[in-house]
Write an enzyme that holds these catalytic residues in place. Sequence first.
Site, PDB file in Angstrom:
ATOM      1  N   HIS A 214      21.047  49.981  38.563  1.00 53.47           N
ATOM      2  CA  HIS A 214      22.274  49.283  38.165  1.00 53.47           C
ATOM      3  C   HIS A 214      23.475  49.765  38.985  1.00 53.47           C
ATOM      4  CE1 HIS A 214      25.341  48.107  34.927  1.00 53.47           C
ATOM      5  NE2 HIS A 214      24.681  46.987  35.190  1.00 53.47           N
ATOM      6  N   LYS A 216      26.318  50.402  41.928  1.00 54.19           N
ATOM      7  CA  LYS A 216      27.098  49.575  42.852  1.00 54.19           C
ATOM      8  C   LYS A 216      27.850  50.526  43.774  1.00 54.19           C
ATOM      9  CE  LYS A 216      26.816  46.867  38.954  1.00 54.19           C
ATOM     10  NZ  LYS A 216      26.563  47.281  37.567  1.00 54.19           N
ATOM     11  N   ASP A 221      30.237  54.584  57.548  1.00 52.82           N
ATOM     12  CA  ASP A 221      30.388  55.670  58.529  1.00 52.82           C
ATOM     13  C   ASP A 221      30.529  57.050  57.892  1.00 52.82           C
ATOM     14  OD1 ASP A 221      30.111  53.938  60.605  1.00 52.82           O
ATOM     15  OD2 ASP A 221      32.240  53.850  61.132  1.00 52.82           O
ATOM     16  N   HIS A 409      34.274  43.266  32.405  1.00 52.71           N
ATOM     17  CA  HIS A 409      33.032  43.934  32.804  1.00 52.71           C
ATOM     18  C   HIS A 409      33.299  45.370  33.253  1.00 52.71           C
ATOM     19  CE1 HIS A 409      29.333  44.360  35.472  1.00 52.71           C
ATOM     20  NE2 HIS A 409      28.814  43.889  34.363  1.00 52.71           N
ATOM     21  N   LYS A 411      33.942  49.386  33.423  1.00 47.73           N
ATOM     22  CA  LYS A 411      33.386  50.582  32.793  1.00 47.73           C
ATOM     23  C   LYS A 411      34.255  51.769  33.221  1.00 47.73           C
ATOM     24  CE  LYS A 411      29.713  48.032  34.684  1.00 47.73           C
ATOM     25  NZ  LYS A 411      29.372  47.185  33.624  1.00 47.73           N
ATOM     26  N   ASP A 416      43.143  62.590  28.114  1.00 46.57           N
ATOM     27  CA  ASP A 416      44.157  63.653  28.089  1.00 46.57           C
ATOM     28  C   ASP A 416      44.999  63.759  29.360  1.00 46.57           C
ATOM     29  OD1 ASP A 416      43.387  64.307  25.536  1.00 46.57           O
ATOM     30  OD2 ASP A 416      42.185  66.043  26.117  1.00 46.57           O
TER      31      ASP A 416
END
Length: 491
Positions: A214, A216, A221, A409, A411, A416
Amino acid sequence: MIYVHWLIITVYVLAVVGTVARVLLDNRQPAKTMAWVMVLFFVPVVGIILYFFFGQNTRKERLISQQSLNQLAKRSMFEYEEQADLQVPEEYRALLSLFMKQNGAMPFKDNQVDIFTDGYAFFHSLLRDMAGARHHIHIDSYIFNDDALGNLIADALISHARRGVEVRVIYDDVGNWKVKTDFYERMRDAGVEVHAFMPVKFPAFTSKVNYRNHRKMCVIDGHTGYIGGMNIATRYVQGKWKTQGGTRRGQSWRDTHLRIRGGAVYGIQRAFLIDWYFVDRTLITSRRYYPDFTPGTGDEGRPLTVPRNQCLIQIVTSSPIAPWPVIMQGYVRILTDARRYVYMETPYFLPTEPVLFAMRTAALAGVDVRLMIPYKTDARLVEWASRSYVRETLEAGVKVYLYHAGFNHSKLLVCDDELCSCGSSNIDFRSFENNFESNAFIYDHAMAMRMKAVFLEDQSQSHLLSDGENLRRPLHERLWESVVRLFSPLL
């Protein structure tokens, strides 16, 4: 014929007993063990099929040898040890140590981070950075769609491969089931190295259909890295992406992605090269993939304008074959150690028991725990199941916000004013226990304040869910949600 009938029954009973024994030997939580035992005994045939696809415990499997892992990790270890004046924040020393011991995630300083909350800006930046590639481009994406944007990225990769840039692409086989092989073959024919992650082919990998990559990530370079929640698909630019036929319209997908220049790119590179070894069985350990970040000594003499700072980042990966669910452990540790607040965004909220317990404990202790989820998701079953968990968090004092401006979508987590995280992990069973995931954990006041501003901007486009509002729904709806919740580990 009667003997054949009894023979089939005997074989089936032995198969069930053997499977139950395997479930018991896994020593899982008693509730999980009992659930699978009941499924195997009371759901004939289908129970064994479900266990074969979704129930097997893979955490004891060794898909990559320790020797190979050591080879792939040694270069990032060298770069970590060569860091001068590394300052570790005392309040997060235990969390840093957890990630280092359980995941080999080294903390790197001297980082410059850009935050993207808009797909158009993200892909524009990605294409611009790829255009300047001289040595390699590495892409690891759960979804690489055969659509307008996917073909634009593919064309760019083909162009770079033809001029001598090393281009490697990993896509998830299940995440791209609808994409025809011709799309990837076009890239392969042009010199792009493309691999599907854990292809589902009967019978060799059929039982692994539940365990998907999952992540991404992208590395250019060795000095520029991307990590976050955006896949390669037009859904992230709908409403803004202009084509010859005009502007595309559709539901807006809100997501968060990071562009990193600096030491933390070593961590993203390490994560990619481990995945690459898994799919290609090629050990890539050359120093060329880990360039020096000293100003003015970049690849082929190019200056690298990386600041000298104490923006500390760990790139943490988790997988179903690791001994422990390390990103989940990190979330639990952050929630239990929080002093003032923890803000979280997730598109799917099906928390494991440790995370749910930590959220409720923190809220009951007076910590300002805020959870943001979409008002409407792209998966109805997940939406129904999550509502029962939302009820539990509300009862403990967690503030739950429903995002209305499209499908969120994103995440992310911020705590703090000193710690934040962004990556591919949802707050659900699948991300914490079944998927191969990657998150950047950032220990820096300035970055935490920037991520907090992102959350508060999203909060302004959300409404606070009250306990009364949640309970006013009909009894049959709440009962159905509780029934669907039983299937949370499979959703």
